[in-house]
Design a protein around this motif. Structure first.
Motif, PDB file in Angstrom:
ATOM      1  N   VAL A 128       2.765   9.115   3.460  1.00 37.51           N
ATOM      2  CA  VAL A 128       3.805   9.446   4.439  1.00 37.51           C
ATOM      3  C   VAL A 128       3.168  10.105   5.658  1.00 37.51           C
ATOM      4  O   VAL A 128       3.495   9.766   6.817  1.00 37.51           O
ATOM      5  N   GLU A 129       2.255  11.057   5.450  1.00 36.02           N
ATOM      6  CA  GLU A 129       1.588  11.740   6.556  1.00 36.02           C
ATOM      7  C   GLU A 129       0.838  10.757   7.438  1.00 36.02           C
ATOM      8  O   GLU A 129       0.914  10.800   8.672  1.00 36.02           O
ATOM      9  N   LEU A 130       0.090   9.851   6.811  1.00 40.05           N
ATOM     10  CA  LEU A 130      -0.693   8.876   7.580  1.00 40.05           C
ATOM     11  C   LEU A 130       0.212   7.986   8.429  1.00 40.05           C
ATOM     12  O   LEU A 130      -0.084   7.717   9.605  1.00 40.05           O
ATOM     13  N   HIS A 145       9.499   3.998   4.404  1.00 39.47           N
ATOM     14  CA  HIS A 145      10.540   4.136   3.376  1.00 39.47           C
ATOM     15  C   HIS A 145       9.948   3.969   1.978  1.00 39.47           C
ATOM     16  O   HIS A 145      10.321   4.681   1.042  1.00 39.47           O
ATOM     17  N   GLU A 146       9.030   3.014   1.850  1.00 43.47           N
ATOM     18  CA  GLU A 146       8.386   2.791   0.552  1.00 43.47           C
ATOM     19  C   GLU A 146       7.588   4.023   0.136  1.00 43.47           C
ATOM     20  O   GLU A 146       7.633   4.451  -1.018  1.00 43.47           O
ATOM     21  N   ALA A 164       0.823  -1.202   0.000  1.00 47.14           N
ATOM     22  CA  ALA A 164       0.000   0.000   0.000  1.00 47.14           C
ATOM     23  C   ALA A 164       0.863   1.260   0.000  1.00 47.14           C
ATOM     24  O   ALA A 164       0.572   2.230  -0.725  1.00 47.14           O
ATOM     25  N   ALA A 165       1.921   1.261   0.807  1.00 48.46           N
ATOM     26  CA  ALA A 165       2.796   2.431   0.855  1.00 48.46           C
ATOM     27  C   ALA A 165       3.522   2.627  -0.464  1.00 48.46           C
ATOM     28  O   ALA A 165       3.701   3.760  -0.934  1.00 48.46           O
ATOM     29  N   HIS A 166       3.941   1.527  -1.076  1.00 48.05           N
ATOM     30  CA  HIS A 166       4.659   1.587  -2.351  1.00 48.05           C
ATOM     31  C   HIS A 166       3.806   2.254  -3.428  1.00 48.05           C
ATOM     32  O   HIS A 166       4.314   3.027  -4.245  1.00 48.05           O
ATOM     33  N   PRO A 201       6.779  17.573  -2.909  1.00 49.22           N
ATOM     34  CA  PRO A 201       5.949  17.682  -1.697  1.00 49.22           C
ATOM     35  C   PRO A 201       6.398  16.789  -0.545  1.00 49.22           C
ATOM     36  O   PRO A 201       6.345  17.206   0.620  1.00 49.22           O
ATOM     37  N   VAL A 202       6.859  15.573  -0.838  1.00 49.15           N
ATOM     38  CA  VAL A 202       7.301  14.675   0.226  1.00 49.15           C
ATOM     39  C   VAL A 202       8.585  15.194   0.857  1.00 49.15           C
ATOM     40  O   VAL A 202       8.742  15.169   2.088  1.00 49.15           O
TER      41      VAL A 202
END
Length: 501
Positions: free
Chosen positions: A447-449, A436-437, A403-405, A483-484
């Motif tokens: 990333v925020e979540l 990291h993903e 999901a993160a990827h 943005p990240v």
């Protein structure tokens, strides 16, 4: 006719000189390139006479095929399927030769029981080839020769049972394309720079390694490639779009096997690959051969297709359901390929979930397959067969990594509100966390979540914590104004580089 053609052509030819692009300073190539119209008429007339008398057909019939018997057979517009070149559905190949009486004169010669249902064998004595293969195996494992027979019986049964239970996602099961040029050029350069650093590959009984040892070169070896993680990203990212487009779904790279070198006489028995991988890619890097060495694929129609690759060519194939191998011995010094495998992320190219054919099974399992029992379990339904065990991927990635990827915030949110919230902070076998993903993928909301739910903003990759931080990986893949990157910097994140770099 030939004499007339020859004399007319010689009489009509006028010398024309031109500068060859391949000449050196001292030479000029001369070519006679002008023919009178009468010579052309004679030439066409000769072709007509030859055609009418069947001479051209005879010449074509006697043409030599450097590609070998299988290619010759296919070139003559004939087809064959499984159990012809090598055992696939059974532990033997067809011995039903076309010259047997029941095939020559079926009206007067009933088909013997041993040949009932057996396809005609067009490739010669392939059983002898298989016998030699097995004898070599038994000799190598002389302390337990039965291991060879048991393993190949298992290969046949397992491959057949798995293949018939799988869901197909493409029309034919394979596609030949050109590899992305930057990926191929990198692999080619790496191979030429480090081909003396190959090591013997682990024993793979589906190949005749005892007679033709295979060599392996890991493109991620730290002593050869200090920037190995970036190399992995370059290869995976360079191939991902091509493979995903062909499969019609988002994928996750599983196991990059690196560069494999096959040697003289190599044979690879037909098989399907272990789950959960659904698609594989093979890129030919180099070859020194006397004949082309085809990869034989049994397509979704059950036909054997011999696919030949030249350097820079890439073949994609549904490795979970499509039988593939190289049953014809390599004639040449070496054949060098790069391998990589992928599993499905469970979503299509738009990010929408792919509906499984059975609610309790992965998407690659066919809804009507034997592998699913009445209660919906698909793990073990045949008392004579051990079944399969579903894992995520060979690198230990979890749902949260997937999901993160892909920036799947909805899935991550589901994990937050479930009993599986701990998966948000589990490492894979490379020591990567979902944070990291998400950072490397450039997914700000993900990333925020993750940070809001306990992820450490400066956590490092690698099992021993010596790798890079999320901000390091974000900067590795994205510009300063991404943005990240801006999010992480604004929250005080540190750029922690991997210690080996």
């Amino acid at each position: 006719v030939f004499f007339l053609l020859l004399t007319q052509s010689k009489a009509a030819a006028q010398p024309t000189y031109f500068s060859s692009p391949y000449r050196n300073k001292q030479t000029t190539r001369m070519r006679r390139c002008t023919l009178k119209s009468s010579s052309i008429v004679v030439f066409l007339g000769a072709l007509t006479i030859l055609q009418n008398n069947g001479v051209l057909a005879l010449l074509r019939k006697n043409k030599k095929y450097p590609e070998g018997k299988a290619r010759q057979f296919k070139a003559e517009n004939k087809d064959y399927g499984v159990d012809i070149s090598f055992p696939t559905h059974h532990v033997s190949v067809s011995t039903n030769y076309a010259w047997l009486p029941h095939n020559i004169d079926p009206k007067n010669n009933p088909i013997p029981e041993e040949y009932q249902g057996m396809p005609i064998q067009p490739l010669g004595d392939r059983q002898a080839v298989y016998n030699t293969f097995m004898e070599g195996c038994r000799k190598y494992y002389d302390d337990e020769p039965e291991f060879c027979d048991e393993t190949h019986e298992e290969r046949v049964v397992t491959s057949l049972r798995q293949a018939e239970a799988m869901r197909n996602f493409t029309k034919t099961g394979f596609e030949k394309v050109r590899a992305p040029s930057h990926v191929y050029n990198f692999l080619k350069t790496f191979w030429h720079d480090h081909k003396d650093d190959v090591v013997n590959e682990d024993e793979k009984i589906y190949t005749n390694f005892w007679a033709s040892p295979q060599k392996h070169l890991d493109v991620e070896r730290e002593d050869l490639n200090k920037d190995f993680e970036a190399t992995r990203d370059t290869i995976v990212d360079g191939l991902m779009d091509v493979v995903e487009e062909w499969m019609g779904m988002k994928l996750y790279a599983m196991d990059a096997r690196g560069i494999r070198t096959y040697t003289e006489g190599a044979i690879v028995a037909p098989h399907v690959d272990e789950l959960p991988q659904v698609v594989s890619a093979v890129i030919n890097i180099a070859q020194d051969v006397d004949e082309v060495w085809p990869m034989e694929i049994i397509d979704h129609d059950g036909d054997a297709v011999n696919v030949t690759l030249m350097p820079g060519d890439m073949i994609l194939y549904e490795s979970h359901s499509t039988f593939h191998g190289r049953p014809f011995a390599l004639k040449g010094r070496n054949y060098v390929n790069y391998f990589i495998h992928f599993e499905s992320a469970g979503v299509d190219l738009k990010g929408e979930e792919i509906e499984p054919e059975h609610e309790n099974a992965p998407i690659y399992v066919s809804g009507g397959a034997w592998i699913i029992d009445e209660e919906g379990s698909w793990f073990q339904v045949d008392e004579n067969y051990e079944g399969y065990t579903l894992t995520t991927n060979s690198m230990g990635a979890t749902e949260a990594h997937h999901a993160a990827h892909f920036g799947d915030v909805e899935k991550l949110s589901q994990l937050v509100n479930s009993d599986d919230v701990s998966k948000l902070h589990e490492r894979d076998s490379n020591g990567w966390l979902p944070i990291h993903e998400a950072a490397r993928g450039g997914h700000k909301e993900a990333v925020e979540l993750l940070l809001e739910n306990g992820a450490d903003i400066n956590e490092r990759t690698n099992i021993d914590g010596t790798g890079g931080s999320p901000l390091f990986w974000a900067l590795r893949m994205h510009p300063e104004d991404h943005p990240v990157v801006e999010l992480l910097k604004g929250m005080g994140a540190l750029v922690l580089e991997p210690e080996e770099l």
